[in-house]
Design an enzyme around this catalytic site. Structure first.
Site, PDB file in Angstrom:
ATOM      1  N   GLU A 165       8.568  -6.781  -0.152  1.00 19.39           N
ATOM      2  CA  GLU A 165       9.666  -6.531  -1.099  1.00 19.39           C
ATOM      3  C   GLU A 165      10.595  -7.750  -1.144  1.00 19.39           C
ATOM      4  O   GLU A 165      11.062  -8.155  -2.206  1.00 19.39           O
ATOM      5  CB  GLU A 165      10.413  -5.292  -0.588  1.00 19.39           C
ATOM      6  CG  GLU A 165      11.186  -4.515  -1.598  1.00 19.39           C
ATOM      7  CD  GLU A 165      10.345  -4.008  -2.756  1.00 19.39           C
ATOM      8  OE1 GLU A 165      10.639  -4.448  -3.887  1.00 19.39           O
ATOM      9  OE2 GLU A 165       9.411  -3.228  -2.542  1.00 19.39           O
TER      10      GLU A 165
ATOM     11  N   SER B   5       4.941  -3.874  -3.806  1.00 16.92           N
ATOM     12  CA  SER B   5       4.905  -4.745  -2.620  1.00 16.92           C
ATOM     13  C   SER B   5       3.533  -4.731  -1.950  1.00 16.92           C
ATOM     14  O   SER B   5       3.235  -5.588  -1.129  1.00 16.92           O
ATOM     15  CB  SER B   5       5.994  -4.356  -1.618  1.00 16.92           C
ATOM     16  OG  SER B   5       5.710  -3.104  -1.020  1.00 16.92           O
ATOM     17  N   HIS B   6       2.685  -3.756  -2.290  1.00 12.48           N
ATOM     18  CA  HIS B   6       1.332  -3.716  -1.729  1.00 12.48           C
ATOM     19  C   HIS B   6       0.290  -3.491  -2.812  1.00 12.48           C
ATOM     20  O   HIS B   6      -0.758  -2.903  -2.575  1.00 12.48           O
ATOM     21  CB  HIS B   6       1.252  -2.697  -0.588  1.00 12.48           C
ATOM     22  CG  HIS B   6       2.017  -3.163   0.608  1.00 12.48           C
ATOM     23  ND1 HIS B   6       3.394  -3.084   0.673  1.00 12.48           N
ATOM     24  CD2 HIS B   6       1.627  -3.804   1.732  1.00 12.48           C
ATOM     25  CE1 HIS B   6       3.815  -3.620   1.801  1.00 12.48           C
ATOM     26  NE2 HIS B   6       2.772  -4.075   2.462  1.00 12.48           N
TER      27      HIS B   6
HETATM   28  P1  NDP Z   1       9.975   2.636   0.352  1.00 12.58           P
HETATM   29  O1  NDP Z   1      11.300   2.520   1.000  1.00 12.58           O
HETATM   30  O2  NDP Z   1       9.780   2.134  -1.003  1.00 12.58           O
HETATM   31  O3  NDP Z   1       9.514   4.166   0.361  1.00 12.58           O
HETATM   32  C1  NDP Z   1       9.379   4.858   1.571  1.00 12.58           C
HETATM   33  C2  NDP Z   1       9.021   6.306   1.354  1.00 12.58           C
HETATM   34  O4  NDP Z   1      10.192   7.033   0.985  1.00 12.58           O
HETATM   35  C3  NDP Z   1       7.998   6.558   0.248  1.00 12.58           C
HETATM   36  O5  NDP Z   1       7.145   7.589   0.650  1.00 12.58           O
HETATM   37  C4  NDP Z   1       8.895   6.952  -0.932  1.00 12.58           C
HETATM   38  O6  NDP Z   1       8.248   7.747  -1.906  1.00 12.58           O
HETATM   39  C5  NDP Z   1       9.976   7.713  -0.237  1.00 12.58           C
HETATM   40  N1  NDP Z   1      11.244   7.748  -0.979  1.00 12.58           N
HETATM   41  C6  NDP Z   1      11.877   6.695  -1.541  1.00 12.58           C
HETATM   42  N2  NDP Z   1      13.022   7.118  -2.133  1.00 12.58           N
HETATM   43  C7  NDP Z   1      13.092   8.456  -1.925  1.00 12.58           C
HETATM   44  C8  NDP Z   1      14.030   9.458  -2.281  1.00 12.58           C
HETATM   45  N3  NDP Z   1      15.116   9.169  -2.991  1.00 12.58           N
HETATM   46  N4  NDP Z   1      13.787  10.736  -1.913  1.00 12.58           N
HETATM   47  C9  NDP Z   1      12.676  11.043  -1.202  1.00 12.58           C
HETATM   48  N5  NDP Z   1      11.755  10.139  -0.843  1.00 12.58           N
HETATM   49  C10 NDP Z   1      11.961   8.854  -1.181  1.00 12.58           C
HETATM   50  O7  NDP Z   1       8.854   1.984   1.319  1.00 12.58           O
HETATM   51  P2  NDP Z   1       8.919   0.641   2.162  1.00 12.58           P
HETATM   52  O8  NDP Z   1       9.439  -0.471   1.319  1.00 12.58           O
HETATM   53  O9  NDP Z   1       9.561   0.879   3.466  1.00 12.58           O
HETATM   54  O10 NDP Z   1       7.345   0.410   2.418  1.00 12.58           O
HETATM   55  C11 NDP Z   1       6.503   0.129   1.313  1.00 12.58           C
HETATM   56  C12 NDP Z   1       5.070   0.047   1.769  1.00 12.58           C
HETATM   57  O11 NDP Z   1       4.886  -1.070   2.601  1.00 12.58           O
HETATM   58  C13 NDP Z   1       4.553   1.252   2.547  1.00 12.58           C
HETATM   59  O12 NDP Z   1       3.472   1.765   1.818  1.00 12.58           O
HETATM   60  C14 NDP Z   1       4.080   0.676   3.874  1.00 12.58           C
HETATM   61  O13 NDP Z   1       2.897   1.248   4.398  1.00 12.58           O
HETATM   62  C15 NDP Z   1       3.838  -0.773   3.497  1.00 12.58           C
HETATM   63  N6  NDP Z   1       3.928  -1.651   4.671  1.00 12.58           N
HETATM   64  C16 NDP Z   1       2.771  -2.090   5.235  1.00 12.58           C
HETATM   65  C17 NDP Z   1       2.823  -2.904   6.353  1.00 12.58           C
HETATM   66  C18 NDP Z   1       1.577  -3.353   7.028  1.00 12.58           C
HETATM   67  O14 NDP Z   1       1.662  -4.005   8.062  1.00 12.58           O
HETATM   68  N7  NDP Z   1       0.406  -3.048   6.552  1.00 12.58           N
HETATM   69  C19 NDP Z   1       4.095  -3.342   6.944  1.00 12.58           C
HETATM   70  C20 NDP Z   1       5.239  -2.775   6.265  1.00 12.58           C
HETATM   71  C21 NDP Z   1       5.150  -1.980   5.173  1.00 12.58           C
HETATM   72  P3  NDP Z   1       7.891   7.103  -3.372  1.00 12.58           P
HETATM   73  O15 NDP Z   1       6.793   6.099  -3.091  1.00 12.58           O
HETATM   74  O16 NDP Z   1       7.470   8.262  -4.197  1.00 12.58           O
HETATM   75  O17 NDP Z   1       9.145   6.446  -3.867  1.00 12.58           O
HETATM   76  O1  PYC Z   2       5.362  -5.858   3.660  1.00  8.72           O
HETATM   77  O2  PYC Z   2       6.118  -5.974   5.708  1.00  8.72           O
HETATM   78  C1  PYC Z   2       5.193  -6.021   4.892  1.00  8.72           C
HETATM   79  C2  PYC Z   2       3.805  -6.253   5.376  1.00  8.72           C
HETATM   80  C3  PYC Z   2       3.420  -6.843   6.531  1.00  8.72           C
HETATM   81  C4  PYC Z   2       2.034  -6.825   6.539  1.00  8.72           C
HETATM   82  C5  PYC Z   2       1.635  -6.220   5.386  1.00  8.72           C
HETATM   83  N1  PYC Z   2       2.734  -5.862   4.693  1.00  8.72           N
END
Ligand code: NDP
Ligand code: PYC
Length: 345
Positions: free
Chosen positions: A188, A47-48
């Site tokens: 996602e 997703s990133h």
């Molecule tokens: P995920 O739900 O995929 O993962 C969240 C965290 O939980 C990760 O560190 C992951 O580790 C961990 N994890 C997942 N499953 C397990 C498990 N079973 N046991 C233990 N740990 C677990 O992330 P999101 O979809 O919520 O976010 C994805 C990315 O999006 C992030 O990197 C976030 O910074 C980015 N984002 C950026 C935004 C922006 O504005 N710039 C806005 C929103 C999101 P692992 O990776 O090893 O699975």
């Molecule tokens: O995946 O929610 C997101 C997001 C917002 C800005 C960058 N990533």
């Protein structure tokens, strides 16, 4: 059809960096932005990862990011350091100020980096991992666009507001978690839409507040916070600390400023760095060893640490290369051949 040959991380980095340089980014910025995108792809954070290249080019083509911006550091020697991204991407600004932030945290125990006026699209683990690699605990957070309903509500108000934490460990990898405070990142949902797949229940509601599994309806409706009222409160904290407290946009203002969510959001970000050795000094205990007693106990009961999947994906990619789909490769080639014209309307 035979799948395309994997591409090495270095080769992909060079290609993405070249695309950004041709699109007008100064070399240091092209390197920072390409590095965070390729790191996402390398660590299987789709997703990133490479998918974000198109969004970056779109915001450059639309003239809504300053490609030549030079991050300006404002340091009065206090715990709070500021770096003004000048309307450029957040990653070059963080890279420019990272070592100063780390040095200040070692000196004072606790230091904060305020990133002002930046285009933010990336995962946050990159920031906290870099600081944990220097022996520091770290927190990183930012608002985004108001796509998420608060718990109990049904209309967008909060951002997907990510939060990342890093803790230094003796081995090659720190303890890191990084997540959106929405159930899933918006990226996602967009990837599900592109793949023609439904999203899981509980991720979003439609315009009337009814549950939906259709990604298009979800994108037009409201996303939901993880953990109900708990995620909603953490997301609100991020709006306050990384928006209101910094005098930068909160997620609603960011959306208004860009006139919709088609382009990447512009706002501020907050990174905190803490030196565990300074905090623990008078206790006589070693905070890293204490942390290890906790973290090494996870595996014994079959639990995994956050980022374990990501680090395993990284090891595989560094060894075998990154396997891109034919569609992903075709998009990359198109951006190489056409540059900004590939994304201009
Ligand atoms: P995920 O739900 O995929 O993962 C969240 C965290 O939980 C990760 O560190 C992951 O580790 C961990 N994890 C997942 N499953 C397990 C498990 N079973 N046991 C233990 N740990 C677990 O992330 P999101 O979809 O919520 O976010 C994805 C990315 O999006 C992030 O990197 C976030 O910074 C980015 N984002 C950026 C935004 C922006 O504005 N710039 C806005 C929103 C999101 P692992 O990776 O090893 O699975
Ligand atoms: O995946 O929610 C997101 C997001 C917002 C800005 C960058 N990533």
């Amino acid at each position: 059809m035979t799948p395309p040959e994997p591409i090495s991380c270095d080769a992909l980095l060079a290609r993405v960096e070249t695309i950004f340089r041709r699109a007008g980014l100064r070399p240091e910025s092209a390197r920072s932005v390409a590095a965070v995108i390729v790191a996402g792809e390398r660590d299987n954070c789709k997703s990133h990862g490479l998918y974000r290249l198109e969004g970056c080019l779109k915001v450059i083509a639309a003239g809504r990011v300053a490609p030549g911006a030079v991050p300006a550091i404002h340091d009065g020697g206090r715990a709070v350091i500021e770096v003004d991204a000048g309307g450029g991407f957040a990653n070059p600004a963080f890279d420019a100020a990272r070592d100063l932030l780390a040095a200040r945290a070692r000196e004072t125990g606790l230091a904060a980096l305020v990133i002002r006026d930046c285009l933010h699209f990336s995962a946050l683990w990159h920031d906290v991992e870099a600081l944990a690699g220097q022996g520091l605990a770290a927190l990183s957070m930012c608002p985004s666009y108001a796509f998420v309903a608060p718990a109990g509500g049904k209309a967008p108000l909060l951002g997907t507001n990510p939060l990342a934490f890093g803790w230094p460990r003796p081995g090659p990898h720190p303890y890191v978690f990084d997540f959106a405070t929405s159930v899933a990142a918006r990226g996602e949902i967009e990837l599900h839409r592109r793949a023609g797949k439904p999203i899981p229940e509980g991720w979003a509601v439609d315009g009337d507040g009814q549950p939906t599994t259709d990604p298009q309806t979800a994108l037009a409706g409201a996303m939901l916070t993880f953990g109900g009222h708990k995620g909603s409160a953490i997301s609100t904290m991020i709006e306050l600390l990384a928006g209101a407290m910094l005098g930068e946009f909160m997620s609603r203002e960011a959306l208004e400023f860009m006139g919709g969510g088609d382009l990447l959001p512009r706002h501020g970000a907050l990174v905190l760095a803490l030196d565990p050795q300074v905090f623990a000094a008078r206790s006589g205990r070693d905070p890293i060893a204490e942390g290890e007693r906790l973290l090494t106990a996870f595996g014994a009961q079959g639990a995994r640490l956050p980022s374990e999947r990501r680090f395993a994906a990284r090891d595989r990619a560094l060894r075998d290369g990154i396997a891109l789909s034919a569609d992903e490769l075709a998009r990359l080639e198109r951006f190489e051949a056409e540059g900004l014209a590939a994304v201009s309307a």
